[in-house]
Design an enzyme around this catalytic site. Sequence first.
Site, mmCIF file in Angstrom:
data_model
loop_
_atom_site.group_PDB
_atom_site.id
_atom_site.type_symbol
_atom_site.label_atom_id
_atom_site.label_comp_id
_atom_site.label_asym_id
_atom_site.label_seq_id
_atom_site.Cartn_x
_atom_site.Cartn_y
_atom_site.Cartn_z
ATOM 1 N N TYR A 176 -8.659 19.201 6.211
ATOM 2 C CA TYR A 176 -7.397 18.765 6.809
ATOM 3 C C TYR A 176 -6.784 17.611 6.012
ATOM 4 C CZ TYR A 176 -9.523 21.586 10.451
ATOM 5 O OH TYR A 176 -10.128 22.597 11.116
ATOM 6 N N CYS A 203 7.932 4.961 3.687
ATOM 7 C CA CYS A 203 8.677 3.973 4.463
ATOM 8 C C CYS A 203 8.461 4.117 5.962
ATOM 9 C CB CYS A 203 10.156 4.091 4.125
ATOM 10 S SG CYS A 203 10.406 3.895 2.375
ATOM 11 N N GLU A 204 7.237 3.964 6.387
ATOM 12 C CA GLU A 204 6.923 3.944 7.811
ATOM 13 C C GLU A 204 5.711 3.047 8.008
ATOM 14 O OE1 GLU A 204 6.875 7.307 10.285
ATOM 15 O OE2 GLU A 204 8.105 8.543 8.962
ATOM 16 N N PRO A 240 -16.533 27.794 11.444
ATOM 17 C CA PRO A 240 -16.564 26.391 11.034
ATOM 18 C C PRO A 240 -15.534 26.090 9.953
ATOM 19 C CG PRO A 240 -18.290 27.584 9.906
ATOM 20 C CD PRO A 240 -17.637 28.577 10.840
ATOM 21 N N GLY A 241 -14.959 24.935 10.011
ATOM 22 C CA GLY A 241 -14.030 24.501 8.965
ATOM 23 C C GLY A 241 -14.497 23.174 8.392
ATOM 24 N N ARG A 242 -14.267 22.128 9.192
ATOM 25 C CA ARG A 242 -14.542 20.760 8.747
ATOM 26 C C ARG A 242 -15.975 20.554 8.257
ATOM 27 N NH1 ARG A 242 -11.803 16.417 11.252
ATOM 28 N NH2 ARG A 242 -11.434 17.847 12.986
HETATM 29 N N1 LLP Z 1 -11.264 28.064 15.051
HETATM 30 C C1 LLP Z 1 -10.089 27.767 15.637
HETATM 31 C C2 LLP Z 1 -9.474 28.757 16.536
HETATM 32 C C3 LLP Z 1 -9.471 26.536 15.376
HETATM 33 O O1 LLP Z 1 -8.316 26.256 15.971
HETATM 34 C C4 LLP Z 1 -10.087 25.613 14.504
HETATM 35 C C5 LLP Z 1 -9.446 24.329 14.218
HETATM 36 C C6 LLP Z 1 -11.302 25.972 13.915
HETATM 37 C C7 LLP Z 1 -11.870 27.202 14.214
HETATM 38 C C8 LLP Z 1 -12.012 25.071 12.959
HETATM 39 O O2 LLP Z 1 -12.415 23.899 13.556
HETATM 40 P P1 LLP Z 1 -13.351 22.870 12.765
HETATM 41 O O3 LLP Z 1 -14.690 23.535 12.548
HETATM 42 O O4 LLP Z 1 -12.699 22.524 11.491
HETATM 43 O O5 LLP Z 1 -13.436 21.711 13.690
HETATM 44 N N2 LLP Z 1 -6.239 18.589 11.777
HETATM 45 C C9 LLP Z 1 -7.306 18.158 12.643
HETATM 46 C C10 LLP Z 1 -8.219 19.292 13.042
HETATM 47 C C11 LLP Z 1 -7.478 20.460 13.647
HETATM 48 C C12 LLP Z 1 -8.365 21.598 14.056
HETATM 49 C C13 LLP Z 1 -7.567 22.802 14.404
HETATM 50 N N3 LLP Z 1 -8.341 23.958 14.725
HETATM 51 C C14 LLP Z 1 -8.056 17.025 11.969
HETATM 52 O O6 LLP Z 1 -7.684 16.643 10.863
HETATM 53 O O7 LLP Z 1 -8.992 16.470 12.538
#
Ligand code: LLP
Length: 447
Positions: A400, A371-372, A303-305
């Site tokens: 992110y 400037c966009e 998990p990230g987000r």
């Molecule tokens: N594992 C892999 C292999 C991933 O590519 C990602 C995210 C995660 C885990 C974590 O995913 P999460 O739990 O955070 O959804 N920049 C974009 C999100 C890009 C996600 C990329 N990969 C945004 O701001 O929404």
Amino acid sequence: MHHFAYRGDDLCCEGVSLAEIAATVGTPSYVYSLATLKRHFQVFDAAFADRKHVVCYSMKANSNVAVLRAMVSWGAGVDIVSVGELSRALKVGADPKKIVFSGVGKREDEIEAALRAGILAFNVESHGELEAIERVAARVGVRAPVSLRVNPDVDAETHPYISTGLQKNKFGIPVTQAREEYRFARGLPHVDVVGIDCHIGSQLTKVSPFRDAIARVANLCRELVADGVDLRYLDIGGGLGIAYDDSRGSGTAPPGRTGVGGAEPSQGSASEGEPPGPADYARAIQEALEEFAGLDVTLVCEPGRVIVGNAGVLLTKVLYLKHGEIKNFVIVDAAFNDLIRPAFYDSFHAIRPVRRGETETLVADVVGPVCETGDFLARDRELRRPKEGDLLAVMSAGAYGFSMASNYNSRPRAAEVLVDGDRFAVVRRRETIEDLMRGESIPDWVG
Ligand code: LLP
């Protein structure tokens, strides 16, 4: 639930007013709540308590060393995608045996660094990468632990840029070719096949795609086990979404129901839908895992987000108000180089006044100095009418946000601040003009 709330009319992060942080550190600044991070990590971890599991925090969401250190201190492993991320993880003392290395384009030097660190597993995404890992592991004189990332061809029903589990996406090995690649991997003398991996996308707001993906992986696993593959790890990736709109677009509702554990549904103009909580997510995963009965696998989650998203805000100051013929603009000192999500994915972030005074509202685009025309943080948003010099908090910016920031328009990147109760610390100082030109040089044959 998160720890950004009004005390009287002042928006605070835990026990510290955001106005105080702005006065001390300046704007734009990212502000993170340690209590929120901890709660989110622990709720997620607890949701899987009844089975062997490792939570490998996907550090691309927020890779600040203080955030990462906190996460590691609570027992998190790390999902990395580059040698830069590996270095950060090792620097904060992450256990290499809890590090998984994802990504379609690992270079040989990156593979070597991860092998030398002794990571838990490479999540391998192609035949060529398997060959590269074999080559590097032979050179280093070790056996490389690998899981194959399979692409289950499941629609994550999220923004196309962050959907990764469809055949048309660059990610993973097609589920139809996976058995053959496993056979190939098992024949490699310096490769130790330890598991299987699958990540279908990010900001998922339904559990059904996770369920479908696991069902497809389960079918494959049965075949692999029949082939004699010893699967010890099942990595289900990350992707659980968060609620971005807890303000109904007005910046007037009380905060407190986003992120992990949020119970009430959000309403309003969020373009990204309402996600399930970690408990619902874990329940769906556990049900899907019944297909794996008899397989003694350790679950790996990335998990990230869901851990950091609602634990951070972007603090910004109103520079000017401009009333055009057909639109109002609130021009702030943060721009899309600081937070690219609205421009890039058309994402919704609630925007709140740091001091709640004015009750009259205004519909405006909240834009930065870049400037966009694509440089906006919100469009056609109803806000409490701000004045020049007012502070605004762009909510749910912990994931992110800073990690995707750039120096476009030669704008120094924002400061990052971590709050713990009544105290706060700058965990990344604001970049300086010297930082901007560091590493650049002018050859003597120019000019
Ligand atoms: N594992 C892999 C292999 C991933 O590519 C990602 C995210 C995660 C885990 C974590 O995913 P999460 O739990 O955070 O959804 N920049 C974009 C999100 C890009 C996600 C990329 N990969 C945004 O701001 O929404």
